[in-house]
Write a protein that holds these residues in place. Structure first.
Motif, PDB file in Angstrom:
ATOM      1  N   ALA A  21       0.817  -1.216   0.000  1.00  0.00           N
ATOM      2  CA  ALA A  21       0.000   0.000   0.000  1.00  0.00           C
ATOM      3  C   ALA A  21       0.854   1.271   0.000  1.00  0.00           C
ATOM      4  N   LYS A  22       0.664   2.098  -1.046  1.00  0.00           N
ATOM      5  CA  LYS A  22       1.392   3.376  -1.133  1.00  0.00           C
ATOM      6  C   LYS A  22       1.138   4.208   0.131  1.00  0.00           C
ATOM      7  N   ASN A  23      -0.128   4.268   0.567  1.00  0.00           N
ATOM      8  CA  ASN A  23      -0.476   5.180   1.661  1.00  0.00           C
ATOM      9  C   ASN A  23      -0.177   4.619   3.051  1.00  0.00           C
ATOM     10  N   ALA A  24       0.385   3.374   3.050  1.00  0.00           N
ATOM     11  CA  ALA A  24       0.993   2.859   4.289  1.00  0.00           C
ATOM     12  C   ALA A  24       2.501   3.079   4.209  1.00  0.00           C
ATOM     13  N   MET A  91       5.469  16.066  -3.604  1.00  0.00           N
ATOM     14  CA  MET A  91       4.532  15.138  -2.961  1.00  0.00           C
ATOM     15  C   MET A  91       4.141  15.659  -1.583  1.00  0.00           C
ATOM     16  N   ARG A  92       2.855  15.834  -1.394  1.00  0.00           N
ATOM     17  CA  ARG A  92       2.295  16.415  -0.159  1.00  0.00           C
ATOM     18  C   ARG A  92       2.684  15.600   1.074  1.00  0.00           C
ATOM     19  N   ALA A  93       2.748  14.274   0.918  1.00  0.00           N
ATOM     20  CA  ALA A  93       2.976  13.413   2.094  1.00  0.00           C
ATOM     21  C   ALA A  93       4.343  13.681   2.714  1.00  0.00           C
ATOM     22  N   VAL A 120      -7.641  22.227  -2.050  1.00  0.00           N
ATOM     23  CA  VAL A 120      -6.647  23.148  -1.478  1.00  0.00           C
ATOM     24  C   VAL A 120      -5.687  22.371  -0.582  1.00  0.00           C
ATOM     25  N   ARG A 121      -6.169  21.465   0.213  1.00  0.00           N
ATOM     26  CA  ARG A 121      -5.396  20.537   1.063  1.00  0.00           C
ATOM     27  C   ARG A 121      -4.543  21.275   2.099  1.00  0.00           C
ATOM     28  N   PRO A 122      -5.186  21.997   2.993  1.00  0.00           N
ATOM     29  CA  PRO A 122      -4.460  22.711   4.066  1.00  0.00           C
ATOM     30  C   PRO A 122      -3.807  21.723   5.032  1.00  0.00           C
ATOM     31  N   VAL A 123      -2.929  22.230   5.898  1.00  0.00           N
ATOM     32  CA  VAL A 123      -2.285  21.385   6.907  1.00  0.00           C
ATOM     33  C   VAL A 123      -2.505  21.963   8.306  1.00  0.00           C
ATOM     34  N   ASN A 124      -3.610  22.722   8.456  1.00  0.00           N
ATOM     35  CA  ASN A 124      -3.852  23.374   9.747  1.00  0.00           C
ATOM     36  C   ASN A 124      -4.027  22.384  10.888  1.00  0.00           C
ATOM     37  N   TYR A 125      -4.633  21.212  10.622  1.00  0.00           N
ATOM     38  CA  TYR A 125      -4.801  20.227  11.702  1.00  0.00           C
ATOM     39  C   TYR A 125      -3.434  19.657  12.115  1.00  0.00           C
ATOM     40  N   HIS A 126      -2.527  19.539  11.128  1.00  0.00           N
ATOM     41  CA  HIS A 126      -1.175  19.056  11.452  1.00  0.00           C
ATOM     42  C   HIS A 126      -0.500  20.060  12.393  1.00  0.00           C
ATOM     43  N   PRO A 162     -11.594  13.636  10.744  1.00  0.00           N
ATOM     44  CA  PRO A 162     -10.658  12.512  10.902  1.00  0.00           C
ATOM     45  C   PRO A 162      -9.625  12.491   9.762  1.00  0.00           C
ATOM     46  N   SER A 163      -8.733  13.468   9.792  1.00  0.00           N
ATOM     47  CA  SER A 163      -7.714  13.617   8.753  1.00  0.00           C
ATOM     48  C   SER A 163      -6.658  12.513   8.856  1.00  0.00           C
ATOM     49  N   VAL A 164      -6.437  11.793   7.752  1.00  0.00           N
ATOM     50  CA  VAL A 164      -5.444  10.706   7.723  1.00  0.00           C
ATOM     51  C   VAL A 164      -4.051  11.271   8.006  1.00  0.00           C
ATOM     52  N   GLY A 165      -3.667  12.292   7.247  1.00  0.00           N
ATOM     53  CA  GLY A 165      -2.306  12.831   7.377  1.00  0.00           C
ATOM     54  C   GLY A 165      -2.053  13.439   8.733  1.00  0.00           C
ATOM     55  N   ALA A 166      -3.052  14.163   9.269  1.00  0.00           N
ATOM     56  CA  ALA A 166      -2.848  14.812  10.578  1.00  0.00           C
ATOM     57  C   ALA A 166      -2.751  13.748  11.672  1.00  0.00           C
ATOM     58  N   THR A 306     -12.667   7.856  -0.820  1.00  0.00           N
ATOM     59  CA  THR A 306     -12.579   8.899  -1.844  1.00  0.00           C
ATOM     60  C   THR A 306     -11.622   8.497  -2.969  1.00  0.00           C
ATOM     61  N   ASP A 307     -10.610   7.682  -2.669  1.00  0.00           N
ATOM     62  CA  ASP A 307      -9.618   7.303  -3.683  1.00  0.00           C
ATOM     63  C   ASP A 307     -10.160   6.300  -4.691  1.00  0.00           C
ATOM     64  N   LEU A 308     -11.404   5.811  -4.463  1.00  0.00           N
ATOM     65  CA  LEU A 308     -12.044   4.945  -5.468  1.00  0.00           C
ATOM     66  C   LEU A 308     -13.242   5.644  -6.106  1.00  0.00           C
ATOM     67  N   THR A 328     -17.680  13.632   0.186  1.00  0.00           N
ATOM     68  CA  THR A 328     -17.675  14.457   1.412  1.00  0.00           C
ATOM     69  C   THR A 328     -16.253  14.693   1.932  1.00  0.00           C
ATOM     70  N   VAL A 329     -15.238  14.092   1.310  1.00  0.00           N
ATOM     71  CA  VAL A 329     -13.861  14.259   1.792  1.00  0.00           C
ATOM     72  C   VAL A 329     -13.146  15.360   1.013  1.00  0.00           C
ATOM     73  N   PHE A 330     -13.090  15.224  -0.321  1.00  0.00           N
ATOM     74  CA  PHE A 330     -12.536  16.286  -1.186  1.00  0.00           C
ATOM     75  C   PHE A 330     -13.662  16.727  -2.122  1.00  0.00           C
ATOM     76  N   LEU A 372      -3.744  11.414  -9.781  1.00  0.00           N
ATOM     77  CA  LEU A 372      -3.453   9.966  -9.811  1.00  0.00           C
ATOM     78  C   LEU A 372      -4.695   9.118 -10.027  1.00  0.00           C
ATOM     79  N   ARG A 373      -5.745   9.363  -9.258  1.00  0.00           N
ATOM     80  CA  ARG A 373      -6.933   8.497  -9.321  1.00  0.00           C
ATOM     81  C   ARG A 373      -7.804   8.875 -10.528  1.00  0.00           C
ATOM     82  N   ALA A 374      -7.756  10.121 -10.962  1.00  0.00           N
ATOM     83  CA  ALA A 374      -8.458  10.511 -12.193  1.00  0.00           C
ATOM     84  C   ALA A 374      -7.812   9.796 -13.372  1.00  0.00           C
TER      85      ALA A 374
HETATM   86  C1  EPZ Z   1      -4.601  10.891   2.571  1.00  0.00           C
HETATM   87  O1  EPZ Z   1      -4.436  12.246   2.191  1.00  0.00           O
HETATM   88  C2  EPZ Z   1      -4.242  10.057   1.350  1.00  0.00           C
HETATM   89  N1  EPZ Z   1      -2.839  10.273   1.007  1.00  0.00           N
HETATM   90  C3  EPZ Z   1      -5.137  10.446   0.178  1.00  0.00           C
HETATM   91  O2  EPZ Z   1      -4.813   9.597  -0.921  1.00  0.00           O
HETATM   92  C4  EPZ Z   1      -6.596  10.192   0.584  1.00  0.00           C
HETATM   93  O3  EPZ Z   1      -7.453  10.621  -0.468  1.00  0.00           O
HETATM   94  C5  EPZ Z   1      -6.916  10.986   1.858  1.00  0.00           C
HETATM   95  O4  EPZ Z   1      -5.982  10.633   2.907  1.00  0.00           O
HETATM   96  C6  EPZ Z   1      -8.327  10.701   2.372  1.00  0.00           C
HETATM   97  O5  EPZ Z   1      -8.481   9.348   2.614  1.00  0.00           O
HETATM   98  C7  EPZ Z   1      -1.882   9.613   1.724  1.00  0.00           C
HETATM   99  O6  EPZ Z   1      -2.174   8.877   2.648  1.00  0.00           O
HETATM  100  C8  EPZ Z   1      -0.461   9.854   1.299  1.00  0.00           C
HETATM  101  P1  EPZ Z   1      -6.848  14.047   4.821  1.00  0.00           P
HETATM  102  P2  EPZ Z   1      -4.503  13.413   3.335  1.00  0.00           P
HETATM  103  O7  EPZ Z   1      -5.930  14.821   5.687  1.00  0.00           O
HETATM  104  O8  EPZ Z   1      -3.897  12.913   4.565  1.00  0.00           O
HETATM  105  C9  EPZ Z   1      -8.974  18.303   5.095  1.00  0.00           C
HETATM  106  C10 EPZ Z   1      -4.185   9.106  -3.140  1.00  0.00           C
HETATM  107  O9  EPZ Z   1      -4.740   9.240  -4.243  1.00  0.00           O
HETATM  108  N2  EPZ Z   1      -7.809  18.715   5.909  1.00  0.00           N
HETATM  109  O10 EPZ Z   1      -7.542  12.849   5.381  1.00  0.00           O
HETATM  110  O11 EPZ Z   1      -3.952  14.652   2.705  1.00  0.00           O
HETATM  111  C11 EPZ Z   1      -8.590  18.050   3.639  1.00  0.00           C
HETATM  112  O12 EPZ Z   1      -8.590  19.260   2.913  1.00  0.00           O
HETATM  113  C12 EPZ Z   1      -4.269  10.214  -2.112  1.00  0.00           C
HETATM  114  O13 EPZ Z   1      -3.530   8.080  -2.781  1.00  0.00           O
HETATM  115  C13 EPZ Z   1      -7.808  19.990   6.476  1.00  0.00           C
HETATM  116  O14 EPZ Z   1      -8.739  20.771   6.297  1.00  0.00           O
HETATM  117  O15 EPZ Z   1      -6.072  13.579   3.507  1.00  0.00           O
HETATM  118  C14 EPZ Z   1      -9.676  17.101   3.186  1.00  0.00           C
HETATM  119  O16 EPZ Z   1     -10.841  17.836   2.846  1.00  0.00           O
HETATM  120  C15 EPZ Z   1      -5.104  11.389  -2.604  1.00  0.00           C
HETATM  121  N3  EPZ Z   1      -6.735  20.359   7.229  1.00  0.00           N
HETATM  122  C16 EPZ Z   1      -9.951  16.265   4.433  1.00  0.00           C
HETATM  123  O17 EPZ Z   1      -9.433  17.025   5.544  1.00  0.00           O
HETATM  124  C17 EPZ Z   1      -5.683  19.510   7.482  1.00  0.00           C
HETATM  125  O18 EPZ Z   1      -4.732  19.898   8.207  1.00  0.00           O
HETATM  126  C18 EPZ Z   1      -9.283  14.890   4.418  1.00  0.00           C
HETATM  127  O19 EPZ Z   1      -7.912  15.069   4.199  1.00  0.00           O
HETATM  128  C19 EPZ Z   1      -5.711  18.220   6.886  1.00  0.00           C
HETATM  129  C20 EPZ Z   1      -6.788  17.844   6.110  1.00  0.00           C
END
Ligand code: EPZ
Length: 419
Positions: A21-24, A91-93, A120-126, A162-166, A306-308, A328-330, A372-374
């Motif tokens: 898994a890329k996202n692991a 790469m955002r990750a 836009v993909r902010p990082v405010n939660y991080h 429930p932000s994955v990255g944060a 959302t990735d599917l 509802t995610v992006f 990527l997914r498009a």
């Molecule tokens: C991860 O992205 C995945 N990437 C994405 O996969 C996946 O689509 C996404 O989670 C949702 O499942 C990796 O794991 C590397 P989020 P991430 O933080 O962590 C908002 C792919 O194609 N948000 O869960 O960036 C954000 O804007 C990629 O493999 C804030 O507002 O996603 C979004 O609306 C694409 N502030 C929502 O939360 C923040 O600080 C979910 O984003 C962080 C997020």
């Protein structure tokens, strides 16, 4: 940016083995920066995003080798804790190396990630999460500096979403903050978050509840050498399942954790697709007709991923009747819809929802991939369509699909790539 030419009409038949898994892999590679011991990772897919993260580890000073799915990492002797912009831009990750570097070495600088086509993909939660852990955060000229300022004993972080990255960023930094007990509420519960938690524990950390909405981390500095195998890629598996169903084929998909895909497989069954679990980690996907119309709502795990969503919209463009897909995610993640309409799809977008009037078939056309997914969705549309489709700007697909040309050709797809 490369293009893929696809001749449609061939049902996909045969078998495909799912990669790691890329996202692991990405958060686990970032978390390897915590360790002063050797880390061995297995089942790592050879993807451009993984190569980028390995470049970042090397820029920090880690010695990294990558062969046959196995990554060996020796920690940096004298770490460089500022990550160059040109790597983070790719790469955002990569932003998720900020926390582990600052937690391990006391101070780190990483550039703010840019936006991308899905939002836009902010990082405010991080940032607020790292501040809650005791880091001072300064944002200057597009760079973020984190420096450890306050020693804390107890922290509760409640994520607005429930932000994955944060979730992964906070978990990774908190894991090595000695004597700090961190609780994350409303955490992301994706299998990749759980895999990161298991990896951290394999290194000697104490993470409880990864993969649920409530995670507890007891910080420690005593880490161990570890040898860890990551989970299979549920999004890659879902992508091939859609491709099999959309081409009315019959495909065996192996090395897949079926339990990671429940919301997706439930929707696929509703379309009339047959899914058979033939072995613990092997399913057979087959379809004889156009899909029945369905309603899909994308949600954080365990909801429909959302990735599917782009791939499912491509498939439902030929549904019998009207299908509805709500994101509802992006909420902006619909750039693939305009391209599908060029192929004859009849889709209207309104406020984060796609209303799809199914058509009998798509027709091949020149289309442009925006993410990527498009790109994956447009390749599937090309496989379904009558005639020739050229997917332009397709190189992004290699960010997330290991050996996709070989895997699709082995399933009978008439497909070629021009760099
Ligand atoms: C991860 O992205 C995945 N990437 C994405 O996969 C996946 O689509 C996404 O989670 C949702 O499942 C990796 O794991 C590397 P989020 P991430 O933080 O962590 C908002 C792919 O194609 N948000 O869960 O960036 C954000 O804007 C990629 O493999 C804030 O507002 O996603 C979004 O609306 C694409 N502030 C929502 O939360 C923040 O600080 C979910 O984003 C962080 C997020």
């Amino acid at each position: 940016m490369g293009s893929m030419t696809v001749y449609g009409g061939q049902p996909l038949r045969g078998s495909v083995k799912i990669s790691g898994a890329k996202n692991a892999a990405l958060p686990i590679l970032a978390a390897s920066l915590l360790s002063s011991e050797r880390v061995i990772l297995r089942n790592i897919p050879d993807l451009t995003d993984v190569q980028t993260m390995i470049e970042i580890l090397r820029a920090v000073g880690s010695a990294v080798s990558f062969k046959d799915g196995c990554v060996e990492i020796e920690p940096p002797l004298s770490p460089n804790t500022s990550v160059p912009y040109e790597l983070v831009r790719k790469m955002r990750a990569s932003f998720n190396v900020l926390g582990p570097l600052a937690a391990t070495y006391g101070d780190a600088v990483v550039s703010l990630p840019g936006g991308c086509s899905i939002g836009v993909r902010p990082v405010n939660y991080h940032i607020t999460g790292l501040e809650s852990l005791g880091f001072k955060i300064d944002i200057v000229h597009g760079f973020v500096r984190a420096s450890l300022k306050k020693k804390k004993k107890e922290v509760v972080i409640s994520l607005p979403f429930p932000s994955v990255g944060a979730t992964e960023h906070i978990m990774t930094a908190a894991a090595v903050m000695k004597d700090l007990h961190t609780v994350i509420e409303n955490a992301a519960a994706e299998p990749e978050v759980e895999d990161l938690g298991n990896f951290l524990n394999a290194m000697g950390c104490r993470v409880i509840g990864a993969g649920t909405r409530h995670i507890e981390i007891f910080g420690t500095r005593e880490l161990l050498p570890c040898d860890y195998t990551i989970i299979p890629d549920r999004i890659e598996a879902g992508t091939y399942a859609v491709a099999a169903a959309a081409t009315r084929g019959h495909v065996e998909i192996s090395n897949v954790e079926v339990k990671h895909l429940s919301a997706f497989t439930n929707v696929l069954k509703e379309t009339g697709t047959t899914l058979e679990i033939v072995k613990p980690r092997t399913i057979i996907v087959s379809m004889k007709d156009r899909p029945a119309n369905v309603r899909v709502t994308v949600e954080p795990y365990p909801g429909f991923p959302t990735d599917l969503q782009p791939q499912m919209i491509a498939f439902l463009s030929i549904s019998q009747g009207t299908s509805v897909v709500t994101e509802t995610v992006f909420k902006m993640r619909f750039h693939h819809v305009d391209e599908l309409k060029r192929m004859g799809a009849n889709i209207e977008l309104t406020n984060g929802t796609a209303i799809i009037q199914g058509v009998s078939k798509l027709s091949g056309a020149d289309v442009n991939a925006t993410d990527l997914r498009a790109a994956a969705a447009l390749v599937i549309a090309g496989l379904m369509a009558e005639g020739k489709t050229v997917v332009h700007d397709v190189d992004q697909i290699f960010r997330g699909y290991e050996k996709i040309m070989e895997k699709l050709s082995a399933l009978g797809a008439e497909i070629s790539y021009e760099g």
